[in-house]
Design a protein around this motif. Structure first.
Motif, PDB file in Angstrom:
ATOM      1  N   SER A 147       0.849  -1.193   0.000  1.00  0.00           N
ATOM      2  CA  SER A 147       0.000   0.000   0.000  1.00  0.00           C
ATOM      3  C   SER A 147       0.876   1.231   0.000  1.00  0.00           C
ATOM      4  O   SER A 147       1.869   1.298   0.747  1.00  0.00           O
ATOM      5  N   ASP A 148       0.522   2.224  -0.825  1.00  0.00           N
ATOM      6  CA  ASP A 148       1.257   3.479  -0.790  1.00  0.00           C
ATOM      7  C   ASP A 148       0.593   4.442   0.173  1.00  0.00           C
ATOM      8  O   ASP A 148      -0.369   4.089   0.875  1.00  0.00           O
ATOM      9  N   GLU A 178      -1.352   6.858  -0.284  1.00  0.00           N
ATOM     10  CA  GLU A 178      -2.737   7.176  -0.629  1.00  0.00           C
ATOM     11  C   GLU A 178      -3.644   5.953  -0.513  1.00  0.00           C
ATOM     12  O   GLU A 178      -4.785   5.973  -0.929  1.00  0.00           O
ATOM     13  N   GLU A 179      -3.132   4.865   0.029  1.00  0.00           N
ATOM     14  CA  GLU A 179      -3.837   3.594   0.202  1.00  0.00           C
ATOM     15  C   GLU A 179      -4.228   2.955  -1.121  1.00  0.00           C
ATOM     16  O   GLU A 179      -5.213   2.224  -1.228  1.00  0.00           O
ATOM     17  N   HIS A 180      -3.458   3.224  -2.157  1.00  0.00           N
ATOM     18  CA  HIS A 180      -3.569   2.444  -3.388  1.00  0.00           C
ATOM     19  C   HIS A 180      -2.846   1.133  -3.142  1.00  0.00           C
ATOM     20  O   HIS A 180      -1.698   1.127  -2.705  1.00  0.00           O
ATOM     21  N   ARG A 218      -1.771  -3.129  -3.952  1.00  0.00           N
ATOM     22  CA  ARG A 218      -1.514  -4.206  -4.902  1.00  0.00           C
ATOM     23  C   ARG A 218      -1.339  -5.502  -4.130  1.00  0.00           C
ATOM     24  O   ARG A 218      -0.576  -5.559  -3.157  1.00  0.00           O
ATOM     25  N   ASP A 264      -4.734  -5.170  -8.537  1.00  0.00           N
ATOM     26  CA  ASP A 264      -4.432  -3.769  -8.302  1.00  0.00           C
ATOM     27  C   ASP A 264      -5.727  -3.055  -7.954  1.00  0.00           C
ATOM     28  O   ASP A 264      -6.690  -3.094  -8.733  1.00  0.00           O
ATOM     29  N   SER A 265      -5.761  -2.410  -6.785  1.00  0.00           N
ATOM     30  CA  SER A 265      -7.001  -1.753  -6.361  1.00  0.00           C
ATOM     31  C   SER A 265      -7.388  -0.581  -7.260  1.00  0.00           C
ATOM     32  O   SER A 265      -8.535  -0.151  -7.269  1.00  0.00           O
ATOM     33  N   GLY A 266      -6.431  -0.075  -8.030  1.00  0.00           N
ATOM     34  CA  GLY A 266      -6.733   1.008  -8.954  1.00  0.00           C
ATOM     35  C   GLY A 266      -7.514   0.544 -10.169  1.00  0.00           C
ATOM     36  O   GLY A 266      -8.216   1.340 -10.814  1.00  0.00           O
ATOM     37  N   THR A 267      -7.404  -0.741 -10.525  1.00  0.00           N
ATOM     38  CA  THR A 267      -8.150  -1.327 -11.649  1.00  0.00           C
ATOM     39  C   THR A 267      -8.790  -2.630 -11.166  1.00  0.00           C
ATOM     40  O   THR A 267      -8.402  -3.721 -11.591  1.00  0.00           O
ATOM     41  N   GLY A 326     -11.621   1.374   1.173  1.00  0.00           N
ATOM     42  CA  GLY A 326     -10.202   1.203   0.933  1.00  0.00           C
ATOM     43  C   GLY A 326      -9.842  -0.266   0.949  1.00  0.00           C
ATOM     44  O   GLY A 326     -10.510  -1.076   1.585  1.00  0.00           O
TER      45      GLY A 326
END
Length: 224
Positions: free
Chosen positions: A136-137, A139-141, A143, A157-160, A189
């Motif tokens: 987690s980065d 910004e809580e993105h 993988r 990937d939580s972004g996609t 999140g």
């Protein structure tokens, strides 16, 4: 970084992939299991991001050897992540802690590091074994990566969230739905559901209390 500079000085002196199994529905609430794992989101220790990696069947010493790492010393949790400064100040090395986690797992902890999702390093680490990692980065993105014997079987990937990678992502649909990562459970999140997923796969409960109680091998690993 004073802490990193000191660690590098100690080391120098010799101290010891794409599939689409099903669309993910919008997430807006928190399941009871995932709620137990929201603590990193509010932690100053891990505020710049973190990575937890679980390796089956290897001891911490064996993990370090497979990674080609250098052990610096044994440390407690606060010395490992207390400053919350992660990898800043060094572009050539990962800094991490390795500890025993249960009968059959070793745990790698990184303060703002990403070794656990660096495939060139974790694919060999998973030879004859299973590796699960969550990064987690700030910004809580997030993988989520799972490997078996050198094969990436899941890459989420939580972004996609509607596009998954790996050779067998469909194997994980029930577990990911149960954890709240997919299926409309409504989590805003990914961190809580991802750590609940790791719990379900390994039996290792990555609570703050569990991590604070452990002693870690403080290790540096060259970046590829």
């Amino acid at each position: 970084m004073k802490r990193r500079a000191v660690l590098l000085l100690l080391a120098a002196t010799g101290l010891a992939s794409c599939a689409d199994p099903e669309p993910a529905e919008p997430r807006t609430g928190v399941s009871s299991v995932a709620a137990d794992y929201l603590w990193p989101v509010h932690s100053r220790e891990l505020g710049q991001g973190f990575c937890f990696t679980l390796v089956q069947g290897l001891t911490p010493v064996e993990v370090v050897a497979r990674l080609g790492g250098t052990e610096l010393e044994r440390v407690e949790w606060q010395r490992l992540v207390g400053p919350g400064d992660g990898e800043r100040g060094d572009t050539g090395r990962f800094f991490l802690g390795v500890t025993r986690a249960g009968d059959d797992w070793s745990l790698i902890v990184e303060d703002n590091g990403a070794l656990g999702v660096t495939e060139s390093l974790v694919e060999p680490l998973s030879a004859g074994s299973t590796v699960l990692a969550y990064y987690s980065d700030a910004e809580e993105h997030g993988r989520l990566l799972a490997l078996r014997d050198g094969d990436v079987v899941l890459d989420f990937d939580s972004g996609t969230p509607d596009r998954w990678g790996g050779s067998r992502p469909g194997d994980f649909v029930p577990a990911m739905r149960a954890a709240g990562l997919i299926g409309g459970t409504g989590v805003t999140g990914p961190t809580g559901p991802a750590l609940a997923f790791l719990d379900g796969q390994t039996g290792v409960r990555l609570t703050h209390d569990f991590l604070v109680e452990r002693t870690y091998l403080l290790v540096t690993v060259p970046k590829p």
